[in-house]
Design a protein around this motif. Structure first.
Motif, mmCIF file in Angstrom:
data_model
loop_
_atom_site.group_PDB
_atom_site.id
_atom_site.type_symbol
_atom_site.label_atom_id
_atom_site.label_comp_id
_atom_site.label_asym_id
_atom_site.label_seq_id
_atom_site.Cartn_x
_atom_site.Cartn_y
_atom_site.Cartn_z
ATOM 1 N N VAL A 56 0.832 -1.199 0.000
ATOM 2 C CA VAL A 56 0.000 0.000 0.000
ATOM 3 C C VAL A 56 0.871 1.255 0.000
ATOM 4 O O VAL A 56 1.700 1.458 0.888
ATOM 5 C CB VAL A 56 -0.930 0.037 1.234
ATOM 6 C CG1 VAL A 56 -1.814 1.292 1.184
ATOM 7 C CG2 VAL A 56 -1.789 -1.224 1.301
ATOM 8 N N ALA A 57 0.655 2.083 -1.011
ATOM 9 C CA ALA A 57 1.230 3.430 -1.045
ATOM 10 C C ALA A 57 0.077 4.419 -0.935
ATOM 11 O O ALA A 57 -1.047 4.136 -1.351
ATOM 12 C CB ALA A 57 2.006 3.660 -2.334
ATOM 13 N N VAL A 126 9.751 1.632 -3.827
ATOM 14 C CA VAL A 126 9.381 0.273 -4.238
ATOM 15 C C VAL A 126 9.961 -0.750 -3.263
ATOM 16 O O VAL A 126 9.303 -1.720 -2.887
ATOM 17 C CB VAL A 126 9.849 -0.006 -5.672
ATOM 18 C CG1 VAL A 126 9.698 -1.485 -6.022
ATOM 19 C CG2 VAL A 126 9.062 0.851 -6.667
ATOM 20 N N ARG A 127 11.192 -0.520 -2.838
ATOM 21 C CA ARG A 127 11.819 -1.453 -1.894
ATOM 22 C C ARG A 127 11.072 -1.475 -0.562
ATOM 23 O O ARG A 127 10.871 -2.540 0.026
ATOM 24 C CB ARG A 127 13.280 -1.058 -1.672
ATOM 25 C CG ARG A 127 14.062 -2.054 -0.814
ATOM 26 C CD ARG A 127 14.079 -3.423 -1.441
ATOM 27 N NE ARG A 127 14.926 -4.357 -0.703
ATOM 28 C CZ ARG A 127 14.790 -5.668 -0.751
ATOM 29 N NH1 ARG A 127 13.844 -6.213 -1.495
ATOM 30 N NH2 ARG A 127 15.616 -6.454 -0.056
ATOM 31 N N ALA A 151 -0.465 13.898 -8.766
ATOM 32 C CA ALA A 151 0.608 13.227 -8.017
ATOM 33 C C ALA A 151 0.279 11.756 -7.823
ATOM 34 O O ALA A 151 1.153 10.885 -7.962
ATOM 35 C CB ALA A 151 0.814 13.906 -6.665
ATOM 36 N N ALA A 152 -0.986 11.453 -7.514
ATOM 37 C CA ALA A 152 -1.391 10.054 -7.341
ATOM 38 C C ALA A 152 -1.206 9.272 -8.637
ATOM 39 O O ALA A 152 -0.714 8.137 -8.632
ATOM 40 C CB ALA A 152 -2.844 9.984 -6.874
ATOM 41 N N ALA A 153 -1.606 9.877 -9.759
ATOM 42 C CA ALA A 153 -1.447 9.205 -11.053
ATOM 43 C C ALA A 153 0.029 8.987 -11.375
ATOM 44 O O ALA A 153 0.427 7.917 -11.857
ATOM 45 C CB ALA A 153 -2.118 10.033 -12.151
ATOM 46 N N LEU A 154 0.841 9.996 -11.111
ATOM 47 C CA LEU A 154 2.273 9.889 -11.388
ATOM 48 C C LEU A 154 2.933 8.827 -10.522
ATOM 49 O O LEU A 154 3.674 7.964 -11.025
ATOM 50 C CB LEU A 154 2.934 11.243 -11.162
ATOM 51 C CG LEU A 154 4.459 11.305 -11.346
ATOM 52 C CD1 LEU A 154 4.843 10.960 -12.780
ATOM 53 C CD2 LEU A 154 4.979 12.691 -10.953
ATOM 54 N N ILE A 159 5.479 3.480 -9.499
ATOM 55 C CA ILE A 159 5.673 2.294 -8.657
ATOM 56 C C ILE A 159 4.974 1.065 -9.227
ATOM 57 O O ILE A 159 4.951 0.015 -8.589
ATOM 58 C CB ILE A 159 5.187 2.542 -7.210
ATOM 59 C CG1 ILE A 159 3.670 2.733 -7.173
ATOM 60 C CG2 ILE A 159 5.927 3.729 -6.589
ATOM 61 C CD1 ILE A 159 3.090 2.781 -5.768
ATOM 62 N N ASP A 160 4.383 1.190 -10.409
ATOM 63 C CA ASP A 160 3.675 0.071 -11.053
ATOM 64 C C ASP A 160 2.514 -0.435 -10.204
ATOM 65 O O ASP A 160 2.333 -1.649 -10.028
ATOM 66 C CB ASP A 160 4.641 -1.075 -11.360
ATOM 67 C CG ASP A 160 5.746 -0.663 -12.325
ATOM 68 O OD1 ASP A 160 5.436 0.045 -13.301
ATOM 69 O OD2 ASP A 160 6.917 -1.033 -12.092
#
Length: 245
Positions: A56-57, A126-127, A151-154, A159-160
């Motif tokens: 989760v990001a 990502v890590r 920003a959310a879309a970017l 981060i895939d």
């Protein structure tokens, strides 16, 4: 959804998600600032998702403190920078709530403020996700004139992420404002072209186009019931799904 022992019993549909939280969702009934009980209530299902193995990001807005585009006579660039600082306050609040719940978390900001947060570095983010840590992104894109939706879309593209889950104060996307029009019709699914052509208030045009061009789906749902986060991640029919035709 919880079982008899209070444990979530659904299976996740997505492996890595980008959750977009508005600043208003963190204010609760106060409508301004941070209501920490509300933040904790939002973070409880996030914890459940992490425990299910979901990465989760989070991107947070700052509208509960400041809105750059509504700043009147101020210079837009400076006003937007103030908004970025507001998102950092919210990011730290969300991080604190997650830590109190025992969830490992890192805050990364697009503007360097190394005393309180990590700088945004894609590979490091990502890590962290791979290690089961929640990553909270503050400061939007780090640039004025771009919304936290963009920003959310970017960040989702970088981060895939499998999907963007946009938590809002309504239960999906309607053909008109349901607060003003009692006959407003809710969409279950939409295409990006429909969103753009009909000027539907899902995300701003830049964000919607970025998602379309990168094949990122958007699910818009109601955060008034925080358990919707788990339901959404597990593929239950909540909110409105926006995807390419």
């Amino acid at each position: 959804m919880k079982g008899k022992q209070g444990c979530y019993i659904l299976e996740p549909k997505y492996k890595r998600v980008l959750l977009k939280l508005s600043g208003e969702s963190l204010a609760g009934n106060e409508k301004h600032g941070i209501d920490f009980d509300t933040v904790l209530a939002i973070c409880e299902p996030i914890k459940a998702c992490v425990e299910m193995g979901v990465e989760v990001a989070i991107v947070v807005g700052g509208g509960n403190f400041w809105r750059g585009r509504s700043s009147g006579k101020m210079d837009r660039t400076r006003a937007d920078h103030m908004g970025m600082l507001a998102t950092t306050i919210n990011a730290l609040g969300v991080a604190d709530a997650l830590e109190q719940l025992g969830v490992p978390v890192r805050v990364q900001t697009a503007i360097s403020m190394q005393e309180i947060a990590e700088p945004y570095i894609r590979n490091r983010a990502v890590r962290h996700l791979e290690k089961g840590r929640v990553v909270v992104f503050g400061c939007g894109t780090g640039n004025p004139f771009f919304s936290t939706d963009t920003a959310a879309a970017l960040r989702a593209a970088e981060i895939d992420a499998d999907i963007i889950m946009k938590a809002t104060m309504v239960d999906g996307v309607y053909d008109s404002d349901p607060k003003k029009n009692p006959d407003a019709v809710k969409y279950d699914t939409l295409t990006f072209m429909e969103v753009l052509n009909k000027n539907l208030q899902v995300m701003d045009g830049t964000a919607a186009t970025l998602c379309r061009d990168n094949g990122i789906q958007i699910l818009v749902f109601n955060i008034d019931h925080p358990d919707n986060i788990v339901k959404a991640i597990c593929g239950e029919p909540v909110g409105t799904l926006v995807k390419e035709a």
